[in-house]
Design a protein around this motif. Structure first.
Motif: not given
Length: 150
Positions: A135-140, A13-15, A144-150, A114-116
């Motif tokens: 679960a994987h989608a939720a973690v991703m 998948d891609t997020h 990504l939200r954490a990457v965008g957080a200040p 993600t590739r696996a």
């Protein structure tokens, strides 16, 4: 630990998200977020349970080829553009590739692909538990939200 693979792993998948920051800031944030991933006691227990190849953080920061974070080794790095992390454990071999694309001044599109592969019956069950449940989608999405957080 050697990671050799001549053909791409199967796509999972891609997020994607747009972060209100320049690629330089986003690049550093990806490194920080990946450094915190699986860093707690629960993460350590999980990585031991599944037998990840890279269990400790090592190498230069910001992340560059050869650096490790728990569960991953950096196998390709084009700063502020693309970062590929590779890993494996008893049930899977996987890659996570972050691609950064300028969206507009001060905004960066971040895609996490993600590739696996999940070999054997145990791998198929693991895929069902991790991918099939969402679960994987939720973690991703959380990552990504954490990457965008200040």
């Amino acid at each position: 630990m050697t990671y050799v693979r001549t053909v791409p792993l199967p796509y999972v998948d891609t997020h994607t998200t747009v972060v209100p920051a320049g690629a330089d800031v986003v690049w550093r944030m990806i490194g920080e977020v990946m450094g915190r991933s699986f860093a707690g006691r629960g993460g350590a227990a999980y990585t031991r349970l599944v037998g990840v190849a890279d269990r400790t953080a090592s190498g230069p920061r910001p992340l560059s080829v050869g650096s490790t974070v728990r569960g991953f080794r950096v196998t390709a790095a084009d700063p502020e553009r693309e970062l590929t992390l590779t890993g494996r454990h008893r049930f899977s071999a996987y890659t996570l590739t972050f691609r950064l694309t300028p969206e507009s001044p001060g905004r960066t599109r971040v895609s996490a692909e993600t590739r696996a592969v999940f070999p054997g019956p145990a791998g198929r069950l693991y895929r069902l538990l991790v991918i099939g449940t969402g679960a994987h989608a939720a973690v991703m999405r959380r990552m990504l939200r954490a990457v965008g957080a200040p």
